[in-house]
Design a protein around this motif. Structure first.
Motif, short mmCIF file in Angstrom:
data_model
loop_
_atom_site.label_atom_id
_atom_site.label_comp_id
_atom_site.label_asym_id
_atom_site.label_seq_id
_atom_site.Cartn_x
_atom_site.Cartn_y
_atom_site.Cartn_z
N ARG A 170 0.77 -1.39 -0.14
CA ARG A 170 0.03 0.11 -0.23
C ARG A 170 0.73 1.31 -0.10
O ARG A 170 0.59 2.23 -0.45
CB ARG A 170 -1.06 0.23 1.31
N LYS A 171 1.78 1.23 0.71
CA LYS A 171 2.83 2.50 0.90
C LYS A 171 3.47 2.87 -0.39
O LYS A 171 3.35 3.80 -0.88
CB LYS A 171 4.03 2.27 1.81
N SER A 192 9.51 6.54 -4.30
CA SER A 192 9.98 6.38 -2.97
C SER A 192 11.35 7.48 -2.75
O SER A 192 11.69 7.60 -1.51
CB SER A 192 10.37 5.01 -2.51
N THR A 240 -6.93 4.17 0.97
CA THR A 240 -5.63 4.65 0.05
C THR A 240 -6.14 6.01 -0.68
O THR A 240 -5.35 6.90 -0.62
CB THR A 240 -5.35 3.65 -0.98
#
Length: 501
Positions: free
Chosen positions: A12-13, A180, A258
């Motif tokens: 999910r991240k 990220s 989300t």
């Protein structure tokens, strides 16, 4: 491509980072602050929040449901949803083609200006430098020029190479890994910029101008339309990006939880951008002894005219502010640009069933060449201006209105609502369906009111031949090409696995 082989985000991240990276782009930094200022200041926050809750987040859920349920890029997901809907998916893909072509050049400008910030290369007259020295802008009335501009072409090619290298690596190693890294960098840089801007002389004056509410504006329908427009264009909804990204989510993902994180994170960044930008504009107004209204700008004017002027005025650390501002623009634009091109790559990969690395080359190389030819020349800025205007209103808004209208008319919202509720923490029901119906009406108003205005008044004084070819002609050709692409045959096994019709 079978469901079992479809790439997925690791969790999910990873998805949230990529989705926020797509949503947070140029519009957050240079569109939201000025839109807020122009439409009632602090009072604008009310229609903005209403638009977020009644249009932005419900449409985000809808896109997630289509992509996650049908496990494909936009055309394949719409095709699996209903075989007559495939054209909508390709229409969205074609919108991304146009956006990708010009988004790359703005990304290249931002990267170049990050470098320029170290020496304040724009000198004492940033406007003259940007238009004359940097873009070497010609007169569009004299026709389209194919005279290439070295300072634009070099970074433009570099941007394409970097983005395509990331995309060739795939969902997990490319998109997720880059998000990220870039998103935390963007947040740190932009927070640093905001904190420093708040310490400048006149920052309070800028914030007063931005947030002082003009309550009378709330009775003006155009202010509410501006709020819906801002949310709509900011969140990357209804043109294939979130459908594509959601198709890479694992089967048991919490779609609404989300979506709420992505929606509110995007809006938080917009408010942060407003604070940073108007603190700096307040400083500029104070330094020049004028009102904020005289220096407030949006879009290209804010980034490449106003901010270099602000950077010139700041001593010491003007260079640092320049690197933070233009670096933030670059990172925000890069994550959004990657998501735009991914929509096209995913669609072509689904249709042709060939390796990602090969598809990236097939899609990316021709787009890079066209991008350089259209925007690496002395007529690049007018071309960008017209394509941006028309693809936003008569591409994104048009495909959103038509596809939503068809989904509502065919009573498909219930199916999607059921899919959302299977794994989601926050359940949707009647209110969600009502929001989609109301938003469809608002999009219709946006589309037809803007269409009537541009049709009767033209756009920014550009010659009618230019508007007809690159404005109306481009918008119309998107639908034609989308229809033709939907007629091409799929591999039978690609279509075999679906839950829809």
């Amino acid at each position: 491509m079978s469901n079992s082989k479809r790439e997925t985000f690791s969790g999910r991240k990873a998805f949230i980072m990529a989705a926020i990276g797509s949503a947070v782009g140029l519009g957050n930094i240079w569109r939201f602050p000025y839109t807020t200022y122009e439409n009632g200041g602090g009072a604008f926050i009310i229609p903005y929040i209403v638009a977020l809750l009644t249009a932005g987040i419900p449409l985000l859920f809808l896109d997630y449901a289509i992509g996650h349920r049908h496990r494909g890029g936009a055309p394949l997901s719409y095709r699996r949803f209903n075989r007559h809907f495939e054209t909508f998916g390709w229409w969205q893909v074609m919108v991304n083609v146009i956006i990708g072509l010009y988004y790359a050049v703005v990304l290249g400008w931002a990267a170049t200006y990050t470098y320029f910030s170290f020496t304040k290369a724009w000198g004492d007259k940033p406007v003259d430098f940007f238009v004359g020295n940097f873009l070497k802008m010609g007169d569009i009335a004299q026709g389209i020029s194919l005279e290439f501009v070295g300072m634009v072409v070099g970074p433009l090619i570099a941007v394409w190479v970097i983005a395509l290298a990331v995309l060739a690596l795939g969902v997990q190693k490319g998109i997720s890994k880059s998000s990220s890294i870039l998103m935390p960098l963007l947040i740190v840089m932009f927070l640093s910029l905001v904190v420093y801007s708040l310490t400048l002389d006149g920052a309070a004056k800028g914030l007063d101008a931005l947030f002082t509410p003009d309550w009378d504006k709330l009775s003006d329908p155009s202010v509410w339309i501006a709020a819906y427009g801002q949310i709509f264009f900011s969140l990357s909804i209804c043109f294939g990006i979130m459908v594509t990204y959601a198709s890479y989510l694992k089967k048991d993902s919490d779609l609404t939880g989300t979506g709420l994180v992505v929606g509110f994170a995007n809006s938080s960044f917009e408010v942060l951008a407003g604070i940073g930008v108007f603190s700096a504009l307040g400083f500029m107004a104070t330094a020049q002894g004028v009102e904020v209204s005289e220096v407030a700008k949006g879009g290209i004017g804010l980034a490449f005219f106003a901010f270099p002027t602000i950077i010139n005025e700041i001593t010491p650390f003007g260079e640092v502010i320049g690197v933070l501002f233009f670096g933030s623009l670059t990172f925000a634009a890069l994550t959004s640009f990657i998501s735009v091109i991914e929509v096209i790559i995913s669609a072509v990969q689904d249709k042709l069933r060939i390796r990602r690395s090969k598809v990236t080359f097939i899609v990316g190389l021709p787009m890079m060449v066209v991008s350089v030819v259209l925007f690496g020349t002395t007529t690049g800025l007018p071309m960008l201006d017209v394509l941006d205007k028309f693809v936003n209103y008569f591409g994104i808004v048009a495909v959103a209105f038509v596809s939503l209208m068809v989904i509502v008319a065919n009573e498909k919202l219930g199916l999607l609502g059921e899919h959302i509720n299977e794994t989601s923490s926050f359940k949707v029901g009647f209110f969600w369906r009502l929001c989609i119906v109301v938003t469809t009406g608002i999009l219709a108003f946006m589309l037809f009111s803007e269409g009537a205005k541009v049709f009767t008044e033209g756009y920014e004084g550009y010659p009618s031949w230019f508007i007809n070819i690159f404005g109306w002609g481009m918008a119309g050709s998107l639908v034609v090409v989308a229809f033709l692409l939907s007629r091409l045959k799929w591999k039978s096994e690609t279509l075999a696995e679906h839950k829809g019709e």
